[in-house]
Every structure is written in C-alpha cells, then in structure tokens.
Design a protein around this motif. Structure first.
Motif, PDB file in Angstrom:
ATOM      1  N   TYR A  93      23.151  53.424  25.164  1.00 21.23           N
ATOM      2  CA  TYR A  93      24.129  53.875  26.255  1.00 21.23           C
ATOM      3  C   TYR A  93      23.965  54.111  27.681  1.00 21.23           C
ATOM      4  CZ  TYR A  93      27.926  55.671  28.865  1.00 21.23           C
ATOM      5  OH  TYR A  93      28.854  56.004  29.976  1.00 21.23           O
ATOM      6  N   TRP A  94      22.898  55.164  27.265  1.00 20.48           N
ATOM      7  CA  TRP A  94      22.295  55.872  28.452  1.00 20.48           C
ATOM      8  C   TRP A  94      21.307  54.695  29.384  1.00 20.48           C
ATOM      9  CZ3 TRP A  94      24.838  59.394  30.351  1.00 20.48           C
ATOM     10  CH2 TRP A  94      24.267  60.189  31.671  1.00 20.48           C
ATOM     11  N   ASP A  95      20.505  54.006  28.618  1.00 25.57           N
ATOM     12  CA  ASP A  95      19.884  53.015  29.225  1.00 25.57           C
ATOM     13  C   ASP A  95      20.859  51.964  30.088  1.00 25.57           C
ATOM     14  OD1 ASP A  95      17.503  53.956  28.000  1.00 25.57           O
ATOM     15  OD2 ASP A  95      17.442  52.469  26.347  1.00 25.57           O
ATOM     16  N   ASP A  96      21.998  51.566  29.490  1.00 29.40           N
ATOM     17  CA  ASP A  96      22.799  50.961  30.361  1.00 29.40           C
ATOM     18  C   ASP A  96      23.472  51.576  31.512  1.00 29.40           C
ATOM     19  OD1 ASP A  96      24.492  48.178  29.957  1.00 29.40           O
ATOM     20  OD2 ASP A  96      25.964  49.680  30.511  1.00 29.40           O
ATOM     21  N   VAL A  97      23.517  52.819  31.404  1.00 30.56           N
ATOM     22  CA  VAL A  97      24.070  53.587  32.625  1.00 30.56           C
ATOM     23  C   VAL A  97      22.930  53.486  33.625  1.00 30.56           C
ATOM     24  CG1 VAL A  97      24.572  55.968  33.528  1.00 30.56           C
ATOM     25  CG2 VAL A  97      25.352  54.998  31.373  1.00 30.56           C
ATOM     26  N   VAL A  98      21.625  53.742  33.242  1.00 29.32           N
ATOM     27  CA  VAL A  98      20.572  53.727  34.224  1.00 29.32           C
ATOM     28  C   VAL A  98      20.467  52.408  34.943  1.00 29.32           C
ATOM     29  CG1 VAL A  98      18.069  54.288  34.625  1.00 29.32           C
ATOM     30  CG2 VAL A  98      19.515  55.849  33.397  1.00 29.32           C
ATOM     31  N   ALA A  99      20.450  51.566  34.025  1.00 26.75           N
ATOM     32  CA  ALA A  99      20.110  49.989  34.477  1.00 26.75           C
ATOM     33  C   ALA A  99      21.346  49.430  35.377  1.00 26.75           C
ATOM     34  CB  ALA A  99      20.021  49.094  33.320  1.00 26.75           C
ATOM     35  N   HIS A 100      22.641  49.972  35.133  1.00 26.99           N
ATOM     36  CA  HIS A 100      23.991  49.430  35.690  1.00 26.99           C
ATOM     37  C   HIS A 100      24.687  50.478  36.462  1.00 26.99           C
ATOM     38  CE1 HIS A 100      22.591  46.428  32.765  1.00 26.99           C
ATOM     39  NE2 HIS A 100      22.653  45.792  33.855  1.00 26.99           N
ATOM     40  N   PRO A 101      24.196  51.349  37.023  1.00 27.42           N
ATOM     41  CA  PRO A 101      25.120  52.499  37.496  1.00 27.42           C
ATOM     42  C   PRO A 101      26.428  51.929  38.239  1.00 27.42           C
ATOM     43  CG  PRO A 101      23.052  52.402  39.151  1.00 27.42           C
ATOM     44  CD  PRO A 101      22.713  51.368  37.727  1.00 27.42           C
ATOM     45  N   GLY A 102      26.115  51.091  39.241  1.00 27.99           N
ATOM     46  CA  GLY A 102      27.358  50.424  39.649  1.00 27.99           C
ATOM     47  C   GLY A 102      28.757  49.940  39.003  1.00 27.99           C
ATOM     48  N   GLU A 103      28.352  49.488  37.839  1.00 28.94           N
ATOM     49  CA  GLU A 103      29.441  48.998  36.849  1.00 28.94           C
ATOM     50  C   GLU A 103      29.793  50.487  36.281  1.00 28.94           C
ATOM     51  OE1 GLU A 103      28.039  46.271  33.787  1.00 28.94           O
ATOM     52  OE2 GLU A 103      27.665  44.832  35.466  1.00 28.94           O
ATOM     53  N   HIS A 104      29.082  51.373  35.865  1.00 26.51           N
ATOM     54  CA  HIS A 104      29.641  52.546  35.340  1.00 26.51           C
ATOM     55  C   HIS A 104      30.460  53.367  36.417  1.00 26.51           C
ATOM     56  CE1 HIS A 104      27.806  52.493  31.290  1.00 26.51           C
ATOM     57  NE2 HIS A 104      27.082  51.584  31.857  1.00 26.51           N
ATOM     58  N   MET A 105      30.121  53.180  37.695  1.00 22.38           N
ATOM     59  CA  MET A 105      30.922  53.765  38.583  1.00 22.38           C
ATOM     60  C   MET A 105      32.116  53.073  39.029  1.00 22.38           C
ATOM     61  SD  MET A 105      29.606  54.912  42.592  1.00 22.38           S
ATOM     62  CE  MET A 105      27.823  55.037  42.010  1.00 22.38           C
ATOM     63  N   LEU A 106      31.870  51.687  38.659  1.00 23.50           N
ATOM     64  CA  LEU A 106      33.270  51.022  38.730  1.00 23.50           C
ATOM     65  C   LEU A 106      34.332  51.316  37.815  1.00 23.50           C
ATOM     66  CD1 LEU A 106      35.012  48.369  39.714  1.00 23.50           C
ATOM     67  CD2 LEU A 106      33.597  47.018  38.035  1.00 23.50           C
ATOM     68  N   THR A 107      33.806  51.981  36.415  1.00 23.29           N
ATOM     69  CA  THR A 107      34.878  52.338  35.552  1.00 23.29           C
ATOM     70  C   THR A 107      35.638  53.579  35.819  1.00 23.29           C
ATOM     71  OG1 THR A 107      33.366  53.715  34.554  1.00 23.29           O
ATOM     72  CG2 THR A 107      33.643  51.312  33.553  1.00 23.29           C
ATOM     73  N   TYR A 108      34.799  54.479  36.720  1.00 26.30           N
ATOM     74  CA  TYR A 108      35.979  55.492  37.364  1.00 26.30           C
ATOM     75  C   TYR A 108      36.484  55.149  38.403  1.00 26.30           C
ATOM     76  CZ  TYR A 108      32.494  58.292  34.599  1.00 26.30           C
ATOM     77  OH  TYR A 108      31.918  58.921  33.373  1.00 26.30           O
ATOM     78  N   ASP A 109      36.065  54.180  39.397  1.00 26.53           N
ATOM     79  CA  ASP A 109      37.175  53.416  40.279  1.00 26.53           C
ATOM     80  C   ASP A 109      38.289  52.844  39.728  1.00 26.53           C
ATOM     81  OD1 ASP A 109      37.803  52.889  42.902  1.00 26.53           O
ATOM     82  OD2 ASP A 109      36.447  51.118  43.084  1.00 26.53           O
ATOM     83  N   LEU A 110      38.230  51.987  38.643  1.00 32.89           N
ATOM     84  CA  LEU A 110      39.073  51.437  38.079  1.00 32.89           C
ATOM     85  C   LEU A 110      40.239  52.302  37.298  1.00 32.89           C
ATOM     86  CD1 LEU A 110      37.103  48.814  36.067  1.00 32.89           C
ATOM     87  CD2 LEU A 110      39.026  48.187  37.540  1.00 32.89           C
ATOM     88  N   THR A 111      39.604  53.620  36.709  1.00 36.38           N
ATOM     89  CA  THR A 111      40.762  54.553  36.482  1.00 36.38           C
ATOM     90  C   THR A 111      41.585  55.151  37.554  1.00 36.38           C
ATOM     91  OG1 THR A 111      38.913  54.999  34.818  1.00 36.38           O
ATOM     92  CG2 THR A 111      40.734  56.469  34.816  1.00 36.38           C
ATOM     93  N   GLN A 112      40.696  55.545  38.484  1.00 35.22           N
ATOM     94  CA  GLN A 112      41.542  56.217  39.707  1.00 35.22           C
ATOM     95  C   GLN A 112      42.354  54.948  40.281  1.00 35.22           C
ATOM     96  OE1 GLN A 112      38.785  57.792  42.194  1.00 35.22           O
ATOM     97  NE2 GLN A 112      38.068  59.331  40.628  1.00 35.22           N
ATOM     98  N   TYR A 113      41.929  53.831  40.473  1.00 34.98           N
ATOM     99  CA  TYR A 113      43.100  53.024  41.119  1.00 34.98           C
ATOM    100  C   TYR A 113      44.151  52.832  40.218  1.00 34.98           C
ATOM    101  CZ  TYR A 113      44.598  48.361  42.549  1.00 34.98           C
ATOM    102  OH  TYR A 113      45.277  47.265  43.278  1.00 34.98           O
ATOM    103  N   ALA A 114      43.868  52.535  38.668  1.00 38.10           N
ATOM    104  CA  ALA A 114      45.105  52.184  38.004  1.00 38.10           C
ATOM    105  C   ALA A 114      46.077  53.706  37.846  1.00 38.10           C
ATOM    106  CB  ALA A 114      44.545  51.942  36.261  1.00 38.10           C
ATOM    107  N   LEU A 115      45.400  54.814  38.195  1.00 37.31           N
ATOM    108  CA  LEU A 115      46.282  55.926  38.048  1.00 37.31           C
ATOM    109  C   LEU A 115      47.241  56.130  39.315  1.00 37.31           C
ATOM    110  CD1 LEU A 115      43.891  58.554  36.406  1.00 37.31           C
ATOM    111  CD2 LEU A 115      45.962  57.358  35.304  1.00 37.31           C
ATOM    112  N   ARG A 116      46.794  55.527  40.435  1.00 38.64           N
ATOM    113  CA  ARG A 116      47.230  55.672  41.591  1.00 38.64           C
ATOM    114  C   ARG A 116      48.442  54.472  42.125  1.00 38.64           C
ATOM    115  NH1 ARG A 116      41.761  57.589  44.261  1.00 38.64           N
ATOM    116  NH2 ARG A 116      42.360  59.605  44.479  1.00 38.64           N
ATOM    117  N   GLU A 117      48.057  53.340  41.421  1.00 40.82           N
ATOM    118  CA  GLU A 117      48.752  52.103  41.599  1.00 40.82           C
ATOM    119  C   GLU A 117      49.940  51.951  40.874  1.00 40.82           C
ATOM    120  OE1 GLU A 117      49.109  48.775  44.489  1.00 40.82           O
ATOM    121  OE2 GLU A 117      47.580  50.439  44.603  1.00 40.82           O
TER     122      GLU A 117
END
Length: 198
Positions: A93-117
């Motif tokens: 899992y961690w190798d994926d975080v390091v290789a694709h930090p933008g996608e993992h940051m996107l998951t937090y953005d998706l969460t916040q967007y969904a909670l606000r919208e």
C-alpha cells in the motif's frame, strides 16, 4: 472518434477524471473538463454517466480498487509469518502512496468535497465503508490462509487498520517524512498482529 465498448469508454472517462481532479481539484473539475481530458464530447460523457456524482463514485471505486488489488496480491504468501505478511501488505500500500501521492491526496479532496456538497454526503460514507470492507477482506484472507481465528472480530480490526492507514497517509502527504512513515508502518504491523493473535 473511434467507437469503443461502453465499459472501456467509462474507464477512459474515469481515468481522465482522476487525472483532472488530481491536477485541478474536485471542485474545479467539471464534466466539460473531464470530457476534454478524455478527448470525447460532452454527449459521450452523459451517455456513460448520469452525472458528475456517478463519475465520482466510479473514480473512488477505481482508486481504491487498484491499490487494494495490489495489496491483496502482496499478502498471499502463506509460508511467511503473520507479522511479515502484514508488513508486506502495508508496504505494498505504501509503495502506492509514494508512487501516486496525487491520487491519495485526491481521496481526501473527494471526501471533503462530498461532505460539503449537498446530496453528495453518501459518497464520503461509501468511500470509508469501502476502506473498511477492503481491510476486512485482507485480514480475513490472511487469517484464513493461516487457519487463525482472530481474537477480535475481523471488522473491528479492519476499522482500526483503516483509521490508522488514513492517518498515516495524511501525515505523510503533509510532512513527506519517509523515515517516520517506515517506522509507523512497523508499529502498525505489530499492532495488527497483536489485535489478531492477542
């Protein structure tokens, strides 16, 4: 534009959406910009997806599904110790975080967007349910391969693992400290073994 099966076209749009949202953020990404990113007309988007909301659901499933598949594959060595198997799965899992930090940051953005919208809140709940379901499947697979009956219900352990990983991922995205992350993954592996075996 060449015709392609609708499932393939949907995948193309989801991948384009992930790229666009990773680059521009969820709130600034529109169905028009996703269509442009995919190189298709807006009518093709609406043929494949009812709304941005249904596309976001597919994006969440894709992001989580892709790294969960890699983690599950990493955890199949039945001759390794429980602790080694858990640590290898965490590292995958961690190798994926390091290789694709933008996608993992996107998951937090998706969460916040969904909670606000308004009307999108269920996406955040579905996202976190998927985290727990994935962790439940992983722990169940690891235990079954070893004939282990966990001392706590698997879903309880999975909820703990999902919460820990969520926090570690966010901490790494903010601080970028790979050494601290490696140390925390070791501690997490020990905690999971303790929750499983006692």
């Amino acid at each position: 534009m060449a015709r392609m099966p609708s499932a393939e076209r949907r995948r193309q749009l989801v991948e384009a959406a992930i790229r666009a949202m990773t680059r521009d953020g969820v709130a600034r990404t529109t169905t028009r910009s996703i269509s442009a990113e995919a190189g298709v007309s807006l009518s093709v988007f609406h043929y494949c997806f009812d709304s941005k909301q249904t596309l976001l659901e597919a994006a969440i499933e894709t992001i989580i599904g892709d790294y969960v598949a890699r983690v599950m594959q990493a955890a199949v060595e039945p001759k390794a110790t429980l602790r080694d198997t858990v640590r290898v799965a965490l590292q995958s899992y961690w190798d994926d975080v390091v290789a694709h930090p933008g996608e993992h940051m996107l998951t937090y953005d998706l969460t916040q967007y969904a909670l606000r919208e308004p009307g999108f809140e269920h996406l955040a709940r579905a996202q976190y349910r998927q985290y727990v379901a994935s962790a439940t499947a992983l722990i169940g697979q690891v235990c079954a391969a070893r004939g282990i009956e966990p001392r706590l219900p698997v879903e309880v352990i999975a909820q703990s693992l999902a919460a820990i990983i969520d926090g570690l991922t966010l901490q790494f995205l903010v601080l970028g400290d790979e050494q601290a992350a490696a140390s925390q993954l070791d501690i997490t592996a020990d905690q999971m073994v303790s929750l499983i075996e006692g």
